[in-house]
Motif scaffolding. Sequence first.
Motif, mmCIF file in Angstrom:
data_model
loop_
_atom_site.group_PDB
_atom_site.id
_atom_site.type_symbol
_atom_site.label_atom_id
_atom_site.label_comp_id
_atom_site.label_asym_id
_atom_site.label_seq_id
_atom_site.Cartn_x
_atom_site.Cartn_y
_atom_site.Cartn_z
ATOM 1 N N ARG A 1 88.791 107.156 78.678
ATOM 2 C CA ARG A 1 88.936 108.609 78.832
ATOM 3 C C ARG A 1 87.710 109.272 78.227
ATOM 4 N NH1 ARG A 1 92.192 111.358 75.284
ATOM 5 N NH2 ARG A 1 92.424 109.661 73.813
ATOM 6 N N LYS A 2 87.158 110.224 78.947
ATOM 7 C CA LYS A 2 86.055 111.001 78.385
ATOM 8 C C LYS A 2 86.653 112.025 77.422
ATOM 9 C CE LYS A 2 82.101 113.907 79.374
ATOM 10 N NZ LYS A 2 81.218 114.482 80.394
ATOM 11 N N VAL A 3 86.219 111.962 76.162
ATOM 12 C CA VAL A 3 86.777 112.828 75.121
ATOM 13 C C VAL A 3 85.707 113.686 74.464
ATOM 14 C CG1 VAL A 3 88.776 111.348 74.640
ATOM 15 C CG2 VAL A 3 86.607 110.949 73.429
ATOM 16 N N GLY A 4 84.484 113.570 74.953
ATOM 17 C CA GLY A 4 83.399 114.363 74.392
ATOM 18 C C GLY A 4 82.091 114.035 75.071
ATOM 19 N N GLU A 5 81.046 114.668 74.580
ATOM 20 C CA GLU A 5 79.734 114.482 75.184
ATOM 21 C C GLU A 5 78.665 114.840 74.150
ATOM 22 O OE1 GLU A 5 77.339 116.568 78.887
ATOM 23 O OE2 GLU A 5 79.525 116.542 78.906
ATOM 24 N N LEU A 6 77.594 114.082 74.160
ATOM 25 C CA LEU A 6 76.468 114.422 73.297
ATOM 26 C C LEU A 6 75.534 115.382 74.021
ATOM 27 C CD1 LEU A 6 75.466 110.982 71.700
ATOM 28 C CD2 LEU A 6 76.919 112.778 70.745
ATOM 29 N N THR A 7 74.882 116.232 73.266
ATOM 30 C CA THR A 7 73.842 117.103 73.812
ATOM 31 C C THR A 7 72.602 116.241 74.078
ATOM 32 O OG1 THR A 7 72.954 117.564 71.615
ATOM 33 C CG2 THR A 7 74.668 119.077 72.436
ATOM 34 N N PRO A 8 71.618 116.774 74.798
ATOM 35 C CA PRO A 8 70.378 116.007 74.966
ATOM 36 C C PRO A 8 69.757 115.595 73.622
ATOM 37 C CG PRO A 8 70.450 117.765 76.576
ATOM 38 C CD PRO A 8 71.628 117.982 75.649
ATOM 39 N N SER A 9 69.831 116.466 72.608
ATOM 40 C CA SER A 9 69.284 116.075 71.296
ATOM 41 C C SER A 9 70.140 114.994 70.648
ATOM 42 C CB SER A 9 69.132 117.288 70.371
ATOM 43 O OG SER A 9 70.385 117.788 69.961
ATOM 44 N N GLY A 10 71.442 114.993 70.918
ATOM 45 C CA GLY A 10 72.320 113.939 70.412
ATOM 46 C C GLY A 10 72.011 112.592 71.049
ATOM 47 N N VAL A 11 71.786 112.604 72.368
ATOM 48 C CA VAL A 11 71.414 111.361 73.070
ATOM 49 C C VAL A 11 70.078 110.855 72.533
ATOM 50 C CG1 VAL A 11 70.753 110.372 75.304
ATOM 51 C CG2 VAL A 11 72.730 111.900 75.156
ATOM 52 N N ALA A 12 69.114 111.749 72.366
ATOM 53 C CA ALA A 12 67.802 111.356 71.836
ATOM 54 C C ALA A 12 67.941 110.779 70.427
ATOM 55 C CB ALA A 12 66.846 112.554 71.839
ATOM 56 N N PHE A 13 68.806 111.367 69.600
ATOM 57 C CA PHE A 13 69.053 110.884 68.245
ATOM 58 C C PHE A 13 69.603 109.459 68.279
ATOM 59 C CE2 PHE A 13 72.141 110.283 64.803
ATOM 60 C CZ PHE A 13 71.347 110.489 63.681
ATOM 61 N N VAL A 14 70.629 109.229 69.087
ATOM 62 C CA VAL A 14 71.242 107.894 69.178
ATOM 63 C C VAL A 14 70.226 106.877 69.673
ATOM 64 C CG1 VAL A 14 72.995 106.506 70.373
ATOM 65 C CG2 VAL A 14 73.600 108.754 69.433
ATOM 66 N N GLU A 15 69.490 107.231 70.700
ATOM 67 C CA GLU A 15 68.494 106.298 71.230
ATOM 68 C C GLU A 15 67.387 106.016 70.216
ATOM 69 O OE1 GLU A 15 67.562 107.998 75.129
ATOM 70 O OE2 GLU A 15 68.806 106.398 75.978
ATOM 71 N N ALA A 16 66.947 107.030 69.496
ATOM 72 C CA ALA A 16 65.889 106.827 68.500
ATOM 73 C C ALA A 16 66.348 105.906 67.369
ATOM 74 C CB ALA A 16 65.440 108.171 67.929
ATOM 75 N N LYS A 17 67.611 106.015 67.002
ATOM 76 C CA LYS A 17 68.132 105.223 65.880
ATOM 77 C C LYS A 17 68.518 103.801 66.284
ATOM 78 C CE LYS A 17 67.776 108.520 62.905
ATOM 79 N NZ LYS A 17 66.723 108.490 61.899
ATOM 80 N N THR A 18 68.680 103.547 67.588
ATOM 81 C CA THR A 18 69.158 102.222 68.017
ATOM 82 C C THR A 18 68.231 101.529 69.016
ATOM 83 O OG1 THR A 18 70.480 103.102 69.867
ATOM 84 C CG2 THR A 18 71.577 102.946 67.710
ATOM 85 N N HIS A 19 67.150 102.150 69.440
ATOM 86 C CA HIS A 19 66.352 101.625 70.561
ATOM 87 C C HIS A 19 65.728 100.265 70.307
ATOM 88 C CE1 HIS A 19 62.868 103.176 68.363
ATOM 89 N NE2 HIS A 19 62.128 102.409 69.142
ATOM 90 N N GLU A 20 65.467 99.910 69.060
ATOM 91 C CA GLU A 20 64.821 98.627 68.781
ATOM 92 C C GLU A 20 65.815 97.478 68.676
ATOM 93 O OE1 GLU A 20 62.278 98.968 65.395
ATOM 94 O OE2 GLU A 20 60.991 100.446 66.368
ATOM 95 N N GLN A 21 67.071 97.774 68.829
ATOM 96 C CA GLN A 21 68.088 96.743 68.636
ATOM 97 C C GLN A 21 68.564 96.165 69.959
ATOM 98 O OE1 GLN A 21 70.956 98.776 66.287
ATOM 99 N NE2 GLN A 21 69.519 99.170 64.664
ATOM 100 N N TYR A 22 68.776 94.862 69.946
ATOM 101 C CA TYR A 22 69.332 94.173 71.097
ATOM 102 C C TYR A 22 70.850 94.381 71.080
ATOM 103 C CZ TYR A 22 70.105 90.585 74.570
ATOM 104 O OH TYR A 22 70.474 89.918 75.716
ATOM 105 N N PRO A 23 71.474 94.705 72.218
ATOM 106 C CA PRO A 23 72.925 94.935 72.227
ATOM 107 C C PRO A 23 73.710 93.679 71.831
ATOM 108 C CG PRO A 23 71.935 95.664 74.290
ATOM 109 C CD PRO A 23 70.879 94.920 73.534
#
Length: 129
Positions: free
Chosen positions: A88-110
């Motif tokens: 269920r979709k229960v929320g959404e990040l703003t473009p700055s929120g998406v950029a924040f998450v990507e910046a903090k996790t981009h170097e990590q392998y899933p």
Amino acid sequence: MEWNKGDILYGRKGSDAIHPIVFLDGHDDSYFVGAMITSAPQYADNIPMLEEHFVQNDPGRNPYEVRFKNSHLVEARLLKRLEWRPFRKVGELTPSGVAFVEAKTHEQYPIVWEEYLLNTSTQSRQREN
């Protein structure tokens, strides 16, 4: 995938998906890549988020179920199981929120959550020695 980058999801009741999941990208037939939001600041690796990272209301102007509330990002790119459908979709990040998450996790392998826990407990033990 049926979700957009930055959508905040909950898995079906009874699944292991008890925290809000941020959809980041597809992966394969069993998983998608996501991030986890928690309100648990006591873990050193959890990164405080800001209110501006969250969209407050859905397009119909109804408040989203998940909005900023002492929110922290778990610093990991996680493989989230598609078997937890329906989501269920229960929320959404703003473009700055998406950029924040990507910046903090981009170097990590899933990785799956269990591997993340193993890695963090190993790191904690190494710090203690």
